[in-house]
Scaffold this motif. Structure first.
Motif, short mmCIF file in Angstrom:
data_model
loop_
_atom_site.label_atom_id
_atom_site.label_comp_id
_atom_site.label_asym_id
_atom_site.label_seq_id
_atom_site.Cartn_x
_atom_site.Cartn_y
_atom_site.Cartn_z
N THR A 1 -61.43 139.82 8.73
CA THR A 1 -60.23 139.66 7.89
C THR A 1 -60.49 138.62 6.81
O THR A 1 -60.22 138.86 5.62
CB THR A 1 -59.04 139.22 8.78
N GLU B 1 -67.10 130.38 15.34
CA GLU B 1 -68.43 130.90 15.67
C GLU B 1 -69.43 130.38 14.63
O GLU B 1 -69.05 129.97 13.54
CB GLU B 1 -68.42 132.43 15.63
N ARG C 1 -67.34 143.73 14.27
CA ARG C 1 -67.65 143.78 15.69
C ARG C 1 -67.96 145.18 16.25
O ARG C 1 -68.61 145.28 17.30
CB ARG C 1 -66.50 143.15 16.50
N LYS D 1 -71.54 149.57 20.23
CA LYS D 1 -72.04 150.91 19.88
C LYS D 1 -73.51 150.81 19.50
O LYS D 1 -74.34 150.50 20.35
CB LYS D 1 -71.20 151.52 18.75
N ARG E 1 -67.11 140.27 23.07
CA ARG E 1 -66.38 140.01 21.83
C ARG E 1 -67.33 139.60 20.72
O ARG E 1 -67.15 139.94 19.57
CB ARG E 1 -65.32 138.92 22.06
N ASP F 1 -56.22 140.76 13.57
CA ASP F 1 -55.84 140.89 14.98
C ASP F 1 -54.75 139.92 15.41
O ASP F 1 -54.02 140.19 16.36
CB ASP F 1 -57.06 140.64 15.88
C1 LIG Z 1 -67.08 144.98 20.81
C2 LIG Z 1 -65.99 145.38 19.88
C3 LIG Z 1 -65.97 146.66 19.36
C4 LIG Z 1 -64.97 147.06 18.49
N1 LIG Z 1 -64.97 148.33 18.03
C5 LIG Z 1 -63.97 148.74 17.22
C6 LIG Z 1 -63.94 150.09 16.76
O1 LIG Z 1 -64.80 150.91 17.09
N2 LIG Z 1 -62.95 150.46 15.93
C7 LIG Z 1 -61.98 149.59 15.55
O2 LIG Z 1 -61.08 149.99 14.79
N3 LIG Z 1 -61.97 148.29 15.95
C8 LIG Z 1 -62.95 147.86 16.79
N4 LIG Z 1 -62.94 146.56 17.26
C9 LIG Z 1 -61.88 145.64 16.83
C10 LIG Z 1 -62.24 144.88 15.54
O3 LIG Z 1 -63.51 144.34 15.66
C11 LIG Z 1 -61.20 143.79 15.30
O4 LIG Z 1 -59.98 144.41 14.98
C12 LIG Z 1 -61.62 142.83 14.17
O5 LIG Z 1 -62.74 142.11 14.57
C13 LIG Z 1 -60.49 141.87 13.82
O6 LIG Z 1 -60.94 140.97 12.86
P1 LIG Z 1 -60.27 139.54 12.66
O7 LIG Z 1 -61.06 138.90 11.55
O8 LIG Z 1 -58.83 139.69 12.50
O9 LIG Z 1 -60.50 138.76 14.02
P2 LIG Z 1 -61.83 138.35 14.79
O10 LIG Z 1 -62.89 139.37 14.59
O11 LIG Z 1 -61.40 138.07 16.20
O12 LIG Z 1 -62.28 137.01 14.09
C14 LIG Z 1 -61.54 135.83 14.23
C15 LIG Z 1 -62.47 134.64 14.17
O13 LIG Z 1 -61.69 133.46 14.15
C16 LIG Z 1 -62.32 132.47 14.92
N5 LIG Z 1 -61.33 131.44 15.28
C17 LIG Z 1 -60.31 131.56 16.16
N6 LIG Z 1 -59.59 130.40 16.20
C18 LIG Z 1 -60.16 129.56 15.31
C19 LIG Z 1 -59.89 128.23 14.90
N7 LIG Z 1 -58.85 127.54 15.41
N8 LIG Z 1 -60.71 127.64 13.99
C20 LIG Z 1 -61.75 128.33 13.47
N9 LIG Z 1 -62.06 129.61 13.82
C21 LIG Z 1 -61.27 130.21 14.72
C22 LIG Z 1 -62.86 133.26 16.10
O14 LIG Z 1 -63.88 132.55 16.76
C23 LIG Z 1 -63.37 134.51 15.40
O15 LIG Z 1 -64.70 134.35 14.99
C24 LIG Z 1 -63.93 146.14 18.13
C25 LIG Z 1 -63.95 144.84 18.67
C26 LIG Z 1 -64.95 144.47 19.55
C27 LIG Z 1 -64.95 143.09 20.14
#
Ligand SMILES: Cc1cc2nc3c(=O)[nH]c(=O)nc-3n(C[C@H](O)[C@H](O)[C@H](O)COP(=O)(O)OP(=O)(O)OC[C@H]3O[C@@H](n4cnc5c(N)ncnc54)[C@H](O)[C@@H]3O)c2cc1C
Length: 408
Positions: free
Chosen positions: A13, A36, A43, A48, A128, A275
């Motif tokens: 995001t 991280e 992810r 996969k 994750r 998310d």
């Molecule tokens: C193994 C796996 C397979 C997936 N496969 C699919 C798929 O096939 N199709 C699909 O549609 N979706 C899939 N997803 C879901 C998709 O990856 C997530 O929807 C996406 O990663 C969300 O992105 P995000 O940036 O919102 O959150 P995240 O990817 O969770 O990233 C958030 C980041 O914020 C960091 N963070 C949290 N709190 C703090 C803080 N206080 N200070 C600093 N950093 C912080 C975390 O450590 C993390 O690195 C999968 C997820 C996983 C785990």
């Protein structure tokens, strides 16, 4: 004076949001905190291609390292933001305080823990992060026995990868079918059959009584008194939004950080996306938290414009995909809490080349295809629309002829 935008969480995001901010001409300071050590990455490959050993990680990163230098993005990786004061417009991380003009919370989600397993001393894995995937990859060796708790997307993708590595796999699911809540029985059955045909011992309707260990192996006792032994227990029982920071700051949270259709949180100049965000969806008319890749990208783009003060709304329909064995599927829409009346299936379900539409009355709530990639756009065009159900059922009528418009 130039403005400072702070982005918390260096996931997909935020990776998308900083890209969009620079592309939209934002020349102020961009400060990104990521707990991280990694640059923002996608992810999906972790369960996969990468877990299968078919792909390298390079393509999973949103940008190579030099991009952040070129775009003057101040990346603070391995640094967790521990406090937010939205009245003072500051965040605290690593003992220092940073002031912001606008703040994005994109802290994502974390796997729900299974205390029974964590406290057992048995070998237990979650999935994750890149590190989780590397550890899992090391463990998936031919002839090893892997028990997966949870027949959701992650559990089933791990089961598929483990079978491909030659492991003996058992999946333990509490409901009567895997993916039952998302897909309903008609389509969830397809995934149950798929896994059983690939040699997975899929046990449904189970309860877990205890987890212990015996000589380095996990011993899972089920409610019916039977036991399952495994070299590794993989837990995939869903994720919970990382709302601790927002909650401690007094932001409105309920199953995520509550945001409006422009992704504004309950405090001025604070936004949430991906998310962690439970966002009002104007087309669905309710709050929705989506834990999918496409939403991270879509909301990442929209929130960038919202942070720039533009009047934008996020109204893209939820989309997700999975790859398991030789089945690739894409799903658009959201059935919602009131459920559906019927599912219309077209194509050859037995051969796993088909489309499915979840209907309430004559309205299409959601649609998916399995291995029918030409159907993606017509499905997008149909979801949310009222249709002539008889024509939808009639396979002689091409999907494209039913969809009033594609490309939502
Ligand atoms: C193994 C796996 C397979 C997936 N496969 C699919 C798929 O096939 N199709 C699909 O549609 N979706 C899939 N997803 C879901 C998709 O990856 C997530 O929807 C996406 O990663 C969300 O992105 P995000 O940036 O919102 O959150 P995240 O990817 O969770 O990233 C958030 C980041 O914020 C960091 N963070 C949290 N709190 C703090 C803080 N206080 N200070 C600093 N950093 C912080 C975390 O450590 C993390 O690195 C999968 C997820 C996983 C785990």
């Amino acid at each position: 004076m130039s403005e400072t935008f702070v982005l918390v969480g260096a996931g997909l995001t935020t990776g998308t949001a900083v890209t969009e901010l620079r592309e939209a001409g934002f020349t102020g300071r961009l400060v990104v905190y990521g707990a991280e050590q990694h640059l923002p990455y996608e992810r999906p490959p972790l369960s996969k291609g990468y877990l299968l050993g078919d792909s390298e990680l390079d393509s999973a990163f949103v940008h190579p390292p030099q991009w952040y230098d070129e775009q003057d993005v101040d990346l603070r990786l391995g640094v967790e933001v521990t406090a937010l004061d939205h009245r003072a417009h500051t965040v605290t991380a690593g003992g220092t305080t940073e002031a912001y003009d606008r703040l994005l919370l994109a802290t994502g989600a974390s796997p729900r823990r299974l205390a029974l397993a964590d406290d057992s001393g048995a070998p237990v894995a979650y999935l994750r992060t890149i590190e989780d995937s590397n550890r899992l990859n090391d463990s998936l060796r031919e002839g090893r026995r892997v028990a997966v708790v949870g027949g959701g997307w992650i559990g089933l993708e791990v089961a598929s990868a483990a079978r491909s590595h030659g492991c003996d796999v058992v999946v333990l699911e509490t409901l009567d079918l895997p993916l039952l809540r998302v897909l309903g029985p008609e389509v969830a059955q397809v995934f149950a059959d798929l896994h059983r045909e690939h040699g997975v011992d899929l046990r449904t309707g189970i309860t877990l009584s205890s987890v212990t260990h015996d000589g380095g192996r996990a011993v899972v006792r089920l409610g019916d008194g039977s036991t399952v032994e495994a070299d590794l227990l993989v837990v995939g029982v869903g994720v919970a939004p990382n709302t601790a920071l927002a909650e401690a700051a007094g932001l409105a949270c309920d199953n995520g950080v509550l945001v409006d259709e422009g992704l504004h949180a309950s405090a001025a100049d604070v936004f949430a996306a991906g998310d962690v965000a439970n966002a009002y969806h104007p087309l669905l008319g309710r709050d929705l938290r989506v834990e999918h890749w496409d939403n991270a990208i879509g909301q990442g783009r929209t929130v960038a414009h919202s942070m720039l003060g533009q009047a934008v709304t996020y109204d893209r329909l939820p989309y997700f995909y999975t790859d398991q064995y030789d089945l690739g599927m894409e799903y658009v829409g959201n059935v919602g809490p009131d459920g559906y009346d019927e599912v219309v299936l077209r194509g050859d379900v037995r051969k796993r080349t088909f489309t499915a539409f979840w209907l309430r009355g004559d309205r299409v709530l959601a649609g998916m295809h399995a291995n029918d990639w030409d159907a993606t756009e017509p499905i997008r065009g149909l979801v949310g629309q009222q249709v002539d159900v008889a024509r939808l059922r009639d396979e002689a009528v091409p999907l494209g002829a039913l969809a009033p418009e594609a490309g939502r």
